[in-house]
Design an enzyme around this catalytic site. Structure first.
Site, PDB file in Angstrom:
ATOM      1  N   ASP A  91      -2.335  -4.698   5.122  1.00  0.00           N
ATOM      2  CA  ASP A  91      -2.070  -5.214   3.782  1.00  0.00           C
ATOM      3  C   ASP A  91      -0.610  -4.934   3.472  1.00  0.00           C
ATOM      4  O   ASP A  91      -0.192  -3.786   3.452  1.00  0.00           O
ATOM      5  CB  ASP A  91      -2.991  -4.522   2.780  1.00  0.00           C
ATOM      6  CG  ASP A  91      -2.699  -4.899   1.343  1.00  0.00           C
ATOM      7  OD1 ASP A  91      -2.287  -6.051   1.111  1.00  0.00           O
ATOM      8  OD2 ASP A  91      -2.879  -4.049   0.455  1.00  0.00           O
ATOM      9  N   GLN A  98      -0.305  -0.986   4.290  1.00  0.00           N
ATOM     10  CA  GLN A  98      -1.416  -0.183   4.773  1.00  0.00           C
ATOM     11  C   GLN A  98      -1.982  -0.843   6.019  1.00  0.00           C
ATOM     12  O   GLN A  98      -2.084  -2.061   6.085  1.00  0.00           O
ATOM     13  CB  GLN A  98      -2.552  -0.074   3.737  1.00  0.00           C
ATOM     14  CG  GLN A  98      -2.213   0.743   2.515  1.00  0.00           C
ATOM     15  CD  GLN A  98      -1.375  -0.026   1.524  1.00  0.00           C
ATOM     16  OE1 GLN A  98      -1.512  -1.223   1.361  1.00  0.00           O
ATOM     17  NE2 GLN A  98      -0.483   0.673   0.863  1.00  0.00           N
ATOM     18  N   GLU A 117      -6.446   2.184  -0.830  1.00  0.00           N
ATOM     19  CA  GLU A 117      -6.258   0.735  -0.715  1.00  0.00           C
ATOM     20  C   GLU A 117      -6.546   0.294   0.721  1.00  0.00           C
ATOM     21  O   GLU A 117      -7.237  -0.709   0.950  1.00  0.00           O
ATOM     22  CB  GLU A 117      -4.818   0.390  -1.106  1.00  0.00           C
ATOM     23  CG  GLU A 117      -4.594  -1.036  -1.458  1.00  0.00           C
ATOM     24  CD  GLU A 117      -3.176  -1.265  -1.968  1.00  0.00           C
ATOM     25  OE1 GLU A 117      -2.847  -2.441  -2.167  1.00  0.00           O
ATOM     26  OE2 GLU A 117      -2.407  -0.307  -2.154  1.00  0.00           O
ATOM     27  N   GLY A 173       2.498  -5.638   0.747  1.00  0.00           N
ATOM     28  CA  GLY A 173       2.813  -6.146  -0.569  1.00  0.00           C
ATOM     29  C   GLY A 173       3.621  -5.142  -1.356  1.00  0.00           C
ATOM     30  O   GLY A 173       3.532  -3.939  -1.131  1.00  0.00           O
ATOM     31  N   GLY A 174       4.397  -5.621  -2.278  1.00  0.00           N
ATOM     32  CA  GLY A 174       5.193  -4.720  -3.105  1.00  0.00           C
ATOM     33  C   GLY A 174       6.074  -3.836  -2.244  1.00  0.00           C
ATOM     34  O   GLY A 174       6.817  -4.305  -1.407  1.00  0.00           O
ATOM     35  N   GLY A 175       5.939  -2.557  -2.431  1.00  0.00           N
ATOM     36  CA  GLY A 175       6.758  -1.611  -1.678  1.00  0.00           C
ATOM     37  C   GLY A 175       5.957  -0.815  -0.676  1.00  0.00           C
ATOM     38  O   GLY A 175       6.381   0.255  -0.261  1.00  0.00           O
ATOM     39  N   SER A 176       4.791  -1.316  -0.265  1.00  0.00           N
ATOM     40  CA  SER A 176       3.979  -0.534   0.660  1.00  0.00           C
ATOM     41  C   SER A 176       3.291  -1.428   1.680  1.00  0.00           C
ATOM     42  O   SER A 176       3.216  -2.638   1.527  1.00  0.00           O
ATOM     43  CB  SER A 176       2.916   0.259  -0.111  1.00  0.00           C
ATOM     44  OG  SER A 176       1.973  -0.623  -0.689  1.00  0.00           O
TER      45      SER A 176
END
Length: 72
Positions: free
Chosen positions: A49, A56, A22, A51-54
């Site tokens: 990036d 990058q 990603e 979002g959610g639980g991560s």
């Protein structure tokens, strides 16, 4: 859903990207859109990036720095 819409899709055609890919694909996309691919690493841009639980983060480094990275 795609099959229901009439698309020819096999079961293994679609999967979820891991965070490592990603980040790489995001970096490629941003630098491509800005016309920076193929230029020296100092002329590329970083991307993040969240979002959610991560999260990058991806950025280019010099060959010397890349040589010190662990395997894999």
């Amino acid at each position: 859903k795609l099959k229901a819409e009439g698309f020819y899709i096999e079961e293994d055609y679609i999967n979820i990207l891991g965070g490592d890919l990603e980040g790489v694909y995001g970096w490629l996309c941003v630098n491509y859109l800005l016309g920076k691919l193929g230029k020296p690493y100092t002329q590329t841009v970083a991307m993040s990036d969240m979002g959610g639980g991560s999260m990058q983060m991806a950025y280019a480094v010099s060959d010397e720095v890349a040589a010190t990275a662990p395997e894999g």
